[in-house]
Design a protein around this motif. Structure first.
Motif, PDB file in Angstrom:
ATOM      1  N   GLY A   1      -3.035   2.292  -7.173  1.00 44.15           N
ATOM      2  CA  GLY A   1      -3.710   1.111  -6.322  1.00 44.15           C
ATOM      3  C   GLY A   1      -2.814   0.404  -5.700  1.00 44.15           C
ATOM      4  N   ASP A   2      -3.132  -0.562  -4.983  1.00 45.66           N
ATOM      5  CA  ASP A   2      -2.346  -1.743  -4.391  1.00 45.66           C
ATOM      6  C   ASP A   2      -1.464  -2.490  -5.198  1.00 45.66           C
ATOM      7  OD1 ASP A   2      -3.166  -0.727  -1.973  1.00 45.66           O
ATOM      8  OD2 ASP A   2      -4.742  -2.255  -1.581  1.00 45.66           O
ATOM      9  N   LEU A   3      -0.301  -2.750  -4.855  1.00 44.11           N
ATOM     10  CA  LEU A   3       0.629  -3.692  -5.717  1.00 44.11           C
ATOM     11  C   LEU A   3       0.981  -5.178  -4.995  1.00 44.11           C
ATOM     12  CD1 LEU A   3       3.599  -1.032  -6.481  1.00 44.11           C
ATOM     13  CD2 LEU A   3       1.383  -1.475  -7.629  1.00 44.11           C
ATOM     14  N   ARG A   4       0.683  -5.997  -6.018  1.00 51.34           N
ATOM     15  CA  ARG A   4       1.163  -7.302  -5.546  1.00 51.34           C
ATOM     16  C   ARG A   4       2.685  -7.580  -5.288  1.00 51.34           C
ATOM     17  NH1 ARG A   4      -3.057  -9.639  -2.614  1.00 51.34           N
ATOM     18  NH2 ARG A   4      -5.053  -8.935  -3.669  1.00 51.34           N
ATOM     19  N   VAL A   5       3.292  -8.499  -5.136  1.00 54.09           N
ATOM     20  CA  VAL A   5       4.643  -8.811  -4.952  1.00 54.09           C
ATOM     21  C   VAL A   5       5.409  -8.472  -5.957  1.00 54.09           C
ATOM     22  CG1 VAL A   5       4.517 -11.542  -4.994  1.00 54.09           C
ATOM     23  CG2 VAL A   5       6.450 -10.204  -3.939  1.00 54.09           C
TER      24      VAL A   5
ATOM     25  N   HIS B   1       0.744  -1.215   0.084  1.00 52.02           N
ATOM     26  CA  HIS B   1      -0.085  -0.143   0.095  1.00 52.02           C
ATOM     27  C   HIS B   1       0.887   1.142  -0.036  1.00 52.02           C
ATOM     28  CE1 HIS B   1      -3.276  -2.701   1.261  1.00 52.02           C
ATOM     29  NE2 HIS B   1      -2.222  -3.354   2.353  1.00 52.02           N
ATOM     30  N   ASP B   2       0.813   1.826  -1.011  1.00 56.27           N
ATOM     31  CA  ASP B   2       1.699   3.094  -1.340  1.00 56.27           C
ATOM     32  C   ASP B   2       0.645   4.505  -1.960  1.00 56.27           C
ATOM     33  OD1 ASP B   2       3.450   5.270  -2.240  1.00 56.27           O
ATOM     34  OD2 ASP B   2       5.128   3.772  -2.423  1.00 56.27           O
ATOM     35  N   PRO B   3       0.491   5.353  -1.070  1.00 54.76           N
ATOM     36  CA  PRO B   3      -0.293   6.344  -1.551  1.00 54.76           C
ATOM     37  C   PRO B   3       0.329   6.981  -3.154  1.00 54.76           C
ATOM     38  CG  PRO B   3       0.917   7.216   0.187  1.00 54.76           C
ATOM     39  CD  PRO B   3       0.939   5.711   0.123  1.00 54.76           C
ATOM     40  N   SER B   4       1.477   6.715  -3.428  1.00 51.53           N
ATOM     41  CA  SER B   4       1.942   7.324  -4.631  1.00 51.53           C
ATOM     42  C   SER B   4       1.641   6.548  -5.985  1.00 51.53           C
ATOM     43  CB  SER B   4       3.377   7.383  -4.453  1.00 51.53           C
ATOM     44  OG  SER B   4       4.070   6.351  -4.480  1.00 51.53           O
TER      45      SER B   4
ATOM     46  N   TRP C   1       2.423  -1.077   4.428  1.00 49.68           N
ATOM     47  CA  TRP C   1       2.002   0.610   4.334  1.00 49.68           C
ATOM     48  C   TRP C   1       3.031   1.500   4.326  1.00 49.68           C
ATOM     49  CZ3 TRP C   1      -0.032  -3.283   7.135  1.00 49.68           C
ATOM     50  CH2 TRP C   1      -1.336  -3.786   6.817  1.00 49.68           C
ATOM     51  N   TRP C   2       3.163   2.457   3.224  1.00 55.33           N
ATOM     52  CA  TRP C   2       4.326   3.240   3.164  1.00 55.33           C
ATOM     53  C   TRP C   2       3.825   4.698   3.298  1.00 55.33           C
ATOM     54  CZ3 TRP C   2       9.485   1.735   2.316  1.00 55.33           C
ATOM     55  CH2 TRP C   2       9.659   0.419   2.185  1.00 55.33           C
ATOM     56  N   GLU C   3       4.497   5.657   4.002  1.00 56.96           N
ATOM     57  CA  GLU C   3       4.236   7.229   4.074  1.00 56.96           C
ATOM     58  C   GLU C   3       5.730   7.625   4.229  1.00 56.96           C
ATOM     59  OE1 GLU C   3       1.509   8.678   3.926  1.00 56.96           O
ATOM     60  OE2 GLU C   3       0.004   6.973   4.416  1.00 56.96           O
ATOM     61  N   TYR C   4       6.127   8.657   3.111  1.00 51.16           N
ATOM     62  CA  TYR C   4       7.122   9.210   2.933  1.00 51.16           C
ATOM     63  C   TYR C   4       7.158  10.498   2.195  1.00 51.16           C
ATOM     64  CZ  TYR C   4       6.809   6.493  -1.575  1.00 51.16           C
ATOM     65  OH  TYR C   4       6.555   6.016  -2.718  1.00 51.16           O
ATOM     66  N   ASP C   5       7.846  11.290   2.213  1.00 56.55           N
ATOM     67  CA  ASP C   5       8.044  12.636   1.770  1.00 56.55           C
ATOM     68  C   ASP C   5       8.450  12.948   0.350  1.00 56.55           C
ATOM     69  OD1 ASP C   5       7.933  15.552   1.624  1.00 56.55           O
ATOM     70  OD2 ASP C   5       9.802  15.882   2.659  1.00 56.55           O
ATOM     71  N   ARG C   6       7.682  12.200  -0.675  1.00 54.58           N
ATOM     72  CA  ARG C   6       8.076  12.377  -1.900  1.00 54.58           C
ATOM     73  C   ARG C   6       7.920  13.620  -2.454  1.00 54.58           C
ATOM     74  NH1 ARG C   6       6.178   7.548  -5.959  1.00 54.58           N
ATOM     75  NH2 ARG C   6       6.609   8.287  -7.811  1.00 54.58           N
ATOM     76  N   ALA C   7       7.180  14.679  -2.163  1.00 51.83           N
ATOM     77  CA  ALA C   7       7.035  15.958  -2.612  1.00 51.83           C
ATOM     78  C   ALA C   7       8.266  16.613  -2.403  1.00 51.83           C
ATOM     79  CB  ALA C   7       5.971  16.565  -1.818  1.00 51.83           C
ATOM     80  N   GLY C   8       8.922  16.191  -0.931  1.00 53.64           N
ATOM     81  CA  GLY C   8      10.360  16.833  -0.622  1.00 53.64           C
ATOM     82  C   GLY C   8      11.366  16.220  -1.529  1.00 53.64           C
ATOM     83  N   LEU C   9      11.369  14.978  -1.996  1.00 54.95           N
ATOM     84  CA  LEU C   9      12.111  14.181  -2.722  1.00 54.95           C
ATOM     85  C   LEU C   9      12.104  15.190  -4.251  1.00 54.95           C
ATOM     86  CD1 LEU C   9      14.371  12.224  -3.423  1.00 54.95           C
ATOM     87  CD2 LEU C   9      12.428  10.750  -3.956  1.00 54.95           C
ATOM     88  N   MET C  10      11.039  15.336  -4.699  1.00 50.50           N
ATOM     89  CA  MET C  10      10.844  15.779  -5.923  1.00 50.50           C
ATOM     90  C   MET C  10      11.231  17.509  -6.005  1.00 50.50           C
ATOM     91  SD  MET C  10       9.754  13.428  -7.735  1.00 50.50           S
ATOM     92  CE  MET C  10       9.216  14.330  -9.362  1.00 50.50           C
TER      93      MET C  10
END
Length: 229
Positions: A135-139, A129-132, A212-221
């Protein structure tokens, strides 16, 4: 040194004993020194129970035993048992939570292991589960996404904090990388970048089955210049 006490008892009145322990928990708020308690029932003998109680040290366990509430509960507990409970005092000489160790290994090796080796820690029905993502990803899709990150960055994770409860492990991390390949249409810049995030992993049979992932993708960009001046 962590100290553990095993309380071995036999009773046909476990529901009453359970209510008794609930009372003790309520009455000793702010005073008790026990940090963790587990009660197990013998599968071959329904009247046989073992309670495992953990303390920071033997001295803290003795403080706990000295509470007036503990003394009262102990006398009431004896009355509910078929015979006097037995106590085994243990100094903990080895304590390794296994699920957190697997999660830690995943992050420590994420920047250097090949995908097949890294994803051996995951179940075949793993769900990511990654909001970026839309949808959800399988392995398999999660592995492909990881390979994309590896093509775009040379990176490492630093584990800043980690907690575990039941079948879940939460890891707070700092990711540091160097932009060496195309990332979301941004050509390699050679830029050094940093990103923080948190990941919850759920485990089944010693392997990661959900994340479940939460990270500062906007800051990276922003660090990669995606937003302009």
């Amino acid at each position: 040194m962590t100290f553990v006490q095993l309380i071995d008892c036999r009773t046909d009145r476990f529901d009453e004993m359970n209510r008794l322990m609930d009372t003790w928990v309520e009455q000793t708020k702010g005073k008790r020194t026990a940090t963790h308690a587990v009660v197990g029932k013998d599968r071959s003998d329904a009247s046989h129970y073992i309670e495992i109680v953990e303390f920071p040290s033997y001295e803290e366990a003795m403080r706990n035993s000295g509470l007036a509430e503990t003394d009262r509960i102990f006398r009431d507990m004896i009355a509910l048992c078929e015979e006097t409970p037995t106590f085994t005092d243990l100094d903990v000489v080895w304590d390794e939570p296994l699920n957190p160790a697997v999660a830690r290994e995943f992050f420590e090796e994420a920047g250097r292991s090949d995908p097949e080796s890294l994803f051996e820690r995951f179940t075949e029905d793993y769900v990511d589960h990654d909001p970026s993502n839309p949808g959800d990803l399988r392995v398999d899709a999660a592995r492909e996404q990881y390979e994309g990150w590896r093509r775009a960055f040379e990176f490492t994770f630093r584990i800043d904090d980690q907690i575990a409860q039941d079948d879940r492990v939460c890891t707070r991390w700092t990711w540091a990388g160097r932009h060496t390949g195309d990332f979301l249409g941004i050509a390699a810049t050679g830029q050094s970048v940093v990103m923080t995030g948190t990941t919850w992993h759920r485990f089944r049979d010693g392997k990661i089955c959900e994340g479940w992932w939460e990270y500062d993708r906007a800051g990276l960009m922003e660090q990669l210049g995606a937003f302009g001046e």
